[in-house]
Design a protein around this motif. Structure first.
Motif, PDB file in Angstrom:
ATOM      1  N   ARG A 100      93.085  49.018  48.792  1.00  0.00           N
ATOM      2  CA  ARG A 100      92.932  50.464  48.618  1.00  0.00           C
ATOM      3  C   ARG A 100      94.314  51.129  48.637  1.00  0.00           C
ATOM      4  O   ARG A 100      95.044  51.021  49.627  1.00  0.00           O
ATOM      5  CB  ARG A 100      92.068  51.012  49.765  1.00  0.00           C
ATOM      6  N   TYR A 109      99.221  52.517  51.481  1.00  0.00           N
ATOM      7  CA  TYR A 109      98.873  51.800  52.719  1.00  0.00           C
ATOM      8  C   TYR A 109      99.459  50.387  52.796  1.00  0.00           C
ATOM      9  O   TYR A 109      99.257  49.698  53.809  1.00  0.00           O
ATOM     10  CB  TYR A 109      97.344  51.739  52.866  1.00  0.00           C
ATOM     11  N   ASN A 149      93.193  54.336  64.871  1.00  0.00           N
ATOM     12  CA  ASN A 149      93.393  54.929  63.556  1.00  0.00           C
ATOM     13  C   ASN A 149      91.989  55.307  63.081  1.00  0.00           C
ATOM     14  O   ASN A 149      91.232  54.454  62.612  1.00  0.00           O
ATOM     15  CB  ASN A 149      94.050  53.945  62.580  1.00  0.00           C
ATOM     16  N   GLY A 183      91.131  56.955  60.566  1.00  0.00           N
ATOM     17  CA  GLY A 183      91.004  57.242  59.137  1.00  0.00           C
ATOM     18  C   GLY A 183      90.725  58.725  58.946  1.00  0.00           C
ATOM     19  O   GLY A 183      91.210  59.576  59.707  1.00  0.00           O
ATOM     20  N   ALA A 184      89.886  59.056  57.972  1.00  0.00           N
ATOM     21  CA  ALA A 184      89.597  60.461  57.672  1.00  0.00           C
ATOM     22  C   ALA A 184      88.919  61.181  58.840  1.00  0.00           C
ATOM     23  O   ALA A 184      89.079  62.397  59.009  1.00  0.00           O
ATOM     24  CB  ALA A 184      88.726  60.542  56.428  1.00  0.00           C
ATOM     25  N   HIS A 205      90.732  63.633  61.321  1.00  0.00           N
ATOM     26  CA  HIS A 205      91.071  65.026  60.999  1.00  0.00           C
ATOM     27  C   HIS A 205      89.986  66.025  61.397  1.00  0.00           C
ATOM     28  O   HIS A 205      90.230  67.226  61.388  1.00  0.00           O
ATOM     29  CB  HIS A 205      91.380  65.150  59.502  1.00  0.00           C
ATOM     30  N   HIS A 225      98.638  56.513  62.313  1.00  0.00           N
ATOM     31  CA  HIS A 225      98.352  56.606  60.880  1.00  0.00           C
ATOM     32  C   HIS A 225      99.373  55.774  60.127  1.00  0.00           C
ATOM     33  O   HIS A 225     100.577  55.871  60.408  1.00  0.00           O
ATOM     34  CB  HIS A 225      98.378  58.061  60.395  1.00  0.00           C
ATOM     35  N   ILE A 226      98.881  55.001  59.193  1.00  0.00           N
ATOM     36  CA  ILE A 226      99.753  54.113  58.422  1.00  0.00           C
ATOM     37  C   ILE A 226     100.683  54.942  57.538  1.00  0.00           C
ATOM     38  O   ILE A 226     101.888  54.731  57.492  1.00  0.00           O
ATOM     39  CB  ILE A 226      98.885  53.165  57.558  1.00  0.00           C
ATOM     40  N   SER A 227     100.096  55.886  56.830  1.00  0.00           N
ATOM     41  CA  SER A 227     100.883  56.757  55.956  1.00  0.00           C
ATOM     42  C   SER A 227     101.458  57.914  56.766  1.00  0.00           C
ATOM     43  O   SER A 227     101.011  58.174  57.891  1.00  0.00           O
ATOM     44  CB  SER A 227      99.988  57.314  54.839  1.00  0.00           C
ATOM     45  N   ARG A 283      95.089  66.622  55.994  1.00  0.00           N
ATOM     46  CA  ARG A 283      95.504  65.466  56.802  1.00  0.00           C
ATOM     47  C   ARG A 283      96.531  65.850  57.870  1.00  0.00           C
ATOM     48  O   ARG A 283      96.910  65.045  58.720  1.00  0.00           O
ATOM     49  CB  ARG A 283      96.102  64.367  55.919  1.00  0.00           C
TER      50      ARG A 283
HETATM   51  C1  DQA Z   1      95.050  57.254  57.466  1.00  0.00           C
HETATM   52  C2  DQA Z   1      95.290  58.679  56.958  1.00  0.00           C
HETATM   53  C3  DQA Z   1      93.958  59.392  56.736  1.00  0.00           C
HETATM   54  O1  DQA Z   1      94.200  60.699  56.264  1.00  0.00           O
HETATM   55  C4  DQA Z   1      93.142  58.635  55.698  1.00  0.00           C
HETATM   56  O2  DQA Z   1      91.894  59.269  55.512  1.00  0.00           O
HETATM   57  C5  DQA Z   1      92.980  57.204  56.067  1.00  0.00           C
HETATM   58  C6  DQA Z   1      94.141  56.477  56.515  1.00  0.00           C
HETATM   59  C7  DQA Z   1      96.358  56.469  57.611  1.00  0.00           C
HETATM   60  O3  DQA Z   1      96.333  55.465  58.317  1.00  0.00           O
HETATM   61  O4  DQA Z   1      97.377  56.824  57.023  1.00  0.00           O
HETATM   62  O5  DQA Z   1      91.898  56.632  55.940  1.00  0.00           O
HETATM   63  O6  DQA Z   1      94.449  57.328  58.752  1.00  0.00           O
END
Ligand code: DQA
Length: 143
Positions: free
Chosen positions: A17, A22, A70, A72-73, A76, A96-98, A107
């Protein structure tokens, strides 16, 4: 120490993905690398779910020293995750990875950061390793 790494929705798709965001490692590869790094001295458990209630249950039942999340979405906007994290006494790091601040505005907000001891964003999948290292250092030096 007892360490739990929790990953939320879609993080099981790491490696395929949006690799430009990522990276190319799969979640299994990240898990193996962390177990390789910390598994000798610590107990490292990994958990991923796309379902909020699964994540909440896992977090709430954790009795250990370090919890890396983490979400993910869900990070938030999930009040359920926030409440589950608040109920856990461990040292908690949101990862968060990003770099979420370089991305869409939704985000930039975290619903769960206030329940965590630290927040780490933008180090790629190395963020998990850094988060665990930082937590171990703080737990051992700050006593
Ligand atoms: C994330 C950042 C979130 O905004 C996104 O929805 C993810 C990955 C990250 O690890 O950068 O699923 O958590």
């Amino acid at each position: 120490m007892k360490i739990l790494v929790v990953n939320g929705p879609k993080l099981n798709q790491l490696g395929t993905r949006k690799p430009e965001i990522y990276g190319h490692l799969t979640l299994q590869e990240v898990e193996s690398a962390l177990k390789e790094e910390f598994g000798k001295d610590h107990e490292v458990d990994f958990f991923q779910s796309d379902f909020e209630c699964g994540l909440v249950e896992k977090i709430r039942s954790f009795k250990g020293d370090i919890l890396i999340i983490n979400g993910g979405a869900l990070s938030h906007h999930s009040v359920s995750l926030l409440k589950a994290l608040r109920a856990v006494e461990s040292y908690k790091v949101e990862v968060h990875i990003s770099n979420v601040f370089q991305r869409e505005e939704f985000r930039h907000k975290s619903a769960i950061a206030s329940a965590c001891n630290a927040y780490l964003t933008g180090f790629g999948t190395n963020g998990y390793l850094l988060a665990i290292k930082g937590a171990i250092l703080n737990l051992t030096n700050n006593k």
